[in-house]
Motif scaffolding. Structure first.
Motif, PDB file in Angstrom:
ATOM      1  N   SER A  13      32.030  17.860  50.407  1.00 37.70           N
ATOM      2  CA  SER A  13      31.616  18.684  49.884  1.00 37.70           C
ATOM      3  C   SER A  13      30.885  18.330  49.495  1.00 37.70           C
ATOM      4  O   SER A  13      29.918  18.667  48.422  1.00 37.70           O
ATOM      5  CB  SER A  13      33.125  19.678  49.173  1.00 37.70           C
ATOM      6  OG  SER A  13      33.424  18.749  48.085  1.00 37.70           O
ATOM      7  N   TYR A 109      27.200  25.189  45.098  1.00 38.24           N
ATOM      8  CA  TYR A 109      27.546  25.971  46.304  1.00 38.24           C
ATOM      9  C   TYR A 109      26.892  27.349  46.263  1.00 38.24           C
ATOM     10  O   TYR A 109      27.101  27.569  47.712  1.00 38.24           O
ATOM     11  CB  TYR A 109      29.514  25.754  46.274  1.00 38.24           C
ATOM     12  CG  TYR A 109      30.241  25.149  46.509  1.00 38.24           C
ATOM     13  CD1 TYR A 109      29.605  23.363  46.629  1.00 38.24           C
ATOM     14  CD2 TYR A 109      31.571  24.915  45.947  1.00 38.24           C
ATOM     15  CE1 TYR A 109      30.703  22.809  45.857  1.00 38.24           C
ATOM     16  CE2 TYR A 109      32.342  24.204  45.394  1.00 38.24           C
ATOM     17  CZ  TYR A 109      32.069  22.502  45.829  1.00 38.24           C
ATOM     18  OH  TYR A 109      32.456  22.505  45.386  1.00 38.24           O
ATOM     19  N   GLN A 157      31.573  33.023  47.353  1.00 36.98           N
ATOM     20  CA  GLN A 157      32.715  33.112  46.516  1.00 36.98           C
ATOM     21  C   GLN A 157      33.726  32.665  47.755  1.00 36.98           C
ATOM     22  O   GLN A 157      33.109  31.891  49.310  1.00 36.98           O
ATOM     23  CB  GLN A 157      33.337  34.706  46.860  1.00 36.98           C
ATOM     24  CG  GLN A 157      33.661  34.837  48.667  1.00 36.98           C
ATOM     25  CD  GLN A 157      34.552  36.412  48.150  1.00 36.98           C
ATOM     26  OE1 GLN A 157      33.177  37.649  48.195  1.00 36.98           O
ATOM     27  NE2 GLN A 157      35.426  35.934  48.621  1.00 36.98           N
ATOM     28  N   ALA A 158      35.004  31.701  47.234  1.00 39.46           N
ATOM     29  CA  ALA A 158      35.619  31.045  48.202  1.00 39.46           C
ATOM     30  C   ALA A 158      36.452  32.111  48.881  1.00 39.46           C
ATOM     31  O   ALA A 158      36.526  32.852  48.186  1.00 39.46           O
ATOM     32  CB  ALA A 158      36.253  29.959  46.607  1.00 39.46           C
ATOM     33  N   ASP A 159      36.814  31.689  50.129  1.00 38.72           N
ATOM     34  CA  ASP A 159      37.759  32.434  50.424  1.00 38.72           C
ATOM     35  C   ASP A 159      39.482  32.853  49.969  1.00 38.72           C
ATOM     36  O   ASP A 159      39.463  32.135  48.692  1.00 38.72           O
ATOM     37  CB  ASP A 159      38.184  32.288  51.747  1.00 38.72           C
ATOM     38  CG  ASP A 159      39.034  31.077  51.837  1.00 38.72           C
ATOM     39  OD1 ASP A 159      39.422  30.403  51.611  1.00 38.72           O
ATOM     40  OD2 ASP A 159      38.478  30.189  53.151  1.00 38.72           O
ATOM     41  N   GLY A 162      40.581  29.147  48.929  1.00 39.92           N
ATOM     42  CA  GLY A 162      39.299  28.451  47.829  1.00 39.92           C
ATOM     43  C   GLY A 162      38.548  27.467  48.364  1.00 39.92           C
ATOM     44  O   GLY A 162      38.407  26.387  47.983  1.00 39.92           O
ATOM     45  N   LEU A 163      38.219  27.912  49.589  1.00 39.69           N
ATOM     46  CA  LEU A 163      37.028  27.105  50.261  1.00 39.69           C
ATOM     47  C   LEU A 163      35.974  28.111  50.008  1.00 39.69           C
ATOM     48  O   LEU A 163      35.914  29.356  50.852  1.00 39.69           O
ATOM     49  CB  LEU A 163      37.380  27.180  51.958  1.00 39.69           C
ATOM     50  CG  LEU A 163      39.002  26.033  51.400  1.00 39.69           C
ATOM     51  CD1 LEU A 163      39.768  25.773  52.930  1.00 39.69           C
ATOM     52  CD2 LEU A 163      39.300  24.665  50.891  1.00 39.69           C
ATOM     53  N   TYR A 164      35.004  27.180  50.248  1.00 41.66           N
ATOM     54  CA  TYR A 164      33.410  27.715  50.063  1.00 41.66           C
ATOM     55  C   TYR A 164      33.170  27.170  51.669  1.00 41.66           C
ATOM     56  O   TYR A 164      32.927  26.509  52.160  1.00 41.66           O
ATOM     57  CB  TYR A 164      32.666  26.792  49.421  1.00 41.66           C
ATOM     58  CG  TYR A 164      32.919  27.771  48.047  1.00 41.66           C
ATOM     59  CD1 TYR A 164      31.686  28.638  47.568  1.00 41.66           C
ATOM     60  CD2 TYR A 164      33.838  27.452  46.837  1.00 41.66           C
ATOM     61  CE1 TYR A 164      32.031  29.505  46.195  1.00 41.66           C
ATOM     62  CE2 TYR A 164      34.080  28.059  45.215  1.00 41.66           C
ATOM     63  CZ  TYR A 164      33.118  28.501  45.874  1.00 41.66           C
ATOM     64  OH  TYR A 164      33.015  29.290  44.145  1.00 41.66           O
ATOM     65  N   SER A 165      32.554  28.571  52.452  1.00 40.58           N
ATOM     66  CA  SER A 165      31.902  28.145  54.210  1.00 40.58           C
ATOM     67  C   SER A 165      30.579  27.403  53.332  1.00 40.58           C
ATOM     68  O   SER A 165      30.186  27.122  52.400  1.00 40.58           O
ATOM     69  CB  SER A 165      30.863  29.746  54.205  1.00 40.58           C
ATOM     70  OG  SER A 165      30.244  29.803  53.527  1.00 40.58           O
ATOM     71  N   PRO A 195      38.304  36.658  46.334  1.00 39.64           N
ATOM     72  CA  PRO A 195      39.126  35.153  45.883  1.00 39.64           C
ATOM     73  C   PRO A 195      39.495  34.258  45.560  1.00 39.64           C
ATOM     74  O   PRO A 195      40.215  35.542  44.555  1.00 39.64           O
ATOM     75  CB  PRO A 195      37.062  34.608  45.933  1.00 39.64           C
ATOM     76  CG  PRO A 195      37.367  35.555  44.594  1.00 39.64           C
ATOM     77  CD  PRO A 195      38.029  36.380  45.027  1.00 39.64           C
ATOM     78  N   TYR A 198      39.596  28.293  42.479  1.00 39.67           N
ATOM     79  CA  TYR A 198      39.046  27.209  43.273  1.00 39.67           C
ATOM     80  C   TYR A 198      39.661  25.480  42.699  1.00 39.67           C
ATOM     81  O   TYR A 198      39.511  25.172  40.968  1.00 39.67           O
ATOM     82  CB  TYR A 198      37.763  27.451  43.039  1.00 39.67           C
ATOM     83  CG  TYR A 198      36.819  26.516  43.002  1.00 39.67           C
ATOM     84  CD1 TYR A 198      36.989  26.274  44.620  1.00 39.67           C
ATOM     85  CD2 TYR A 198      36.373  24.867  42.319  1.00 39.67           C
ATOM     86  CE1 TYR A 198      36.451  25.215  45.476  1.00 39.67           C
ATOM     87  CE2 TYR A 198      36.155  24.227  43.330  1.00 39.67           C
ATOM     88  CZ  TYR A 198      35.603  23.927  45.266  1.00 39.67           C
ATOM     89  OH  TYR A 198      35.349  22.752  45.141  1.00 39.67           O
TER      90      TYR A 198
END
Ligand code: MBD
Ligand code: FE
Length: 283
Positions: A13, A109, A157-159, A162-165, A195, A198
């Motif tokens: 990341s 991000y 946003q994070a999913d 807590g992950l960002y595409s 979300p 994070y």
């Protein structure tokens, strides 16, 4: 994550965030004159000297710092480090007198040119995207309350993990990223998922600093937004959720009281939250 062979690592990341910065932002800063560089660089270096004297910093500590600074670059974590521990003060200074809605930090991000969506839209997401459905509605106006039709609301946003595409492996390219255009009354209604909080990567240099200092690595759950309209200053901000974990101790110090949503449960088990944005006229 569906593919368990893929792990979100600090190095992965961090490298993506560094590449993103080099692509979008390099060369966008104004040229700075010699006198300005002289003052800023001198004062930063002097502040460091003061800390060394005040705390009698040893050679061992000096070498630990040198080694850590080298590793931040190797991990690609300069964008993360700066956005978590420095950007909030730059944002405060930049917007201290701006009218309209409050901004906060952009973070590492953001990706430009997310898929364009109409005023009533669902953010791109996987079939069966995990998480509580969230309906986010509101209106964009100028500071006098005049609606701004065709304003653009970029969201990322994070999913639910807590992950960002584009910064974590195994997540589709534009997952939970979109560029929503408001209707002729400046309104929007966006369906997404809530979300998760994070956690900044614990396996990289920033994570090692956090562990060594006995801090925590968490940001409260948040939506990122960039709101723009012709003739108005673009607003980069984040929205948080009342009662959410770490609202009061964000590692990135980016929460403001004005940016906390009041989510309400809906009959179908989801959540709804509203927020209206007021944009200042361009300078
Ligand atoms: C994030 O999601 C974020 O918003 C910031 C500011 C820093 C690290 C991760
Ligand atoms: Fe974020």
């Amino acid at each position: 994550m569906s593919d368990t062979s893929l792990k979100a690592t600090a190095a992965a990341s961090g490298a993506s965030a560094t590449e993103r910065f080099l692509t979008d932002k390099i060369g966008t800063s104004a040229p700075t004159d010699t006198a300005r560089v002289d003052i800023l660089a001198t004062e930063i270096i002097t502040a460091l000297h003061d800390v060394i004297r005040r705390h009698q910093v040893t050679y061992q500590e000096y070498d630990a710092l040198k080694s850590w600074l080298i590793s931040v670059g190797q991990d690609g974590e300069w964008p993360l480090f700066l956005d978590v521990w420095v950007e909030h003060v730059v944002e405060e200074v930049a917007h201290s007198t701006r009218e309209g809605s409050k901004g906060t930090i952009e973070g590492p991000y953001y990706v430009p040119a997310a898929p364009e969506l109409p005023s009533v839209a669902t953010l791109p997401m996987r079939a069966g995207e995990p998480g509580t459905p969230l309906c986010f509605t509101g209106q964009v106006t100028d500071v006098s309350g005049e609606p701004l039709p065709a304003a653009v609301l970029e969201m990322w946003q994070a999913d639910d993990e807590g992950l960002y595409s584009q910064f974590a492996p195994g997540v589709p390219e534009w997952n939970l990223r979109g560029s929503v255009t408001t209707d002729d009354e400046g309104r929007f209604a966006v369906t997404t998922v809530q979300p998760a909080p994070y956690q900044i990567p614990t396996d990289g240099s920033c994570g090692r600093l956090i562990a060594a200092a006995g801090w925590h690595a968490w940001r409260p759950a948040h939506l990122h937004l960039k709101v723009s309209a012709p003739g108005h200053e673009s607003l980069t901000t984040q929205l948080y959720f009342r009662g959410g974990e770490h609202i009061g101790d964000d590692v990135a110090s980016a929460v403001k009281a004005e940016l906390v949503l009041e989510p309400k449960p809906t009959a179908d088990g989801g959540t709804e939250a509203g927020y209206d944005f007021a944009l200042a006229p361009s300078a």
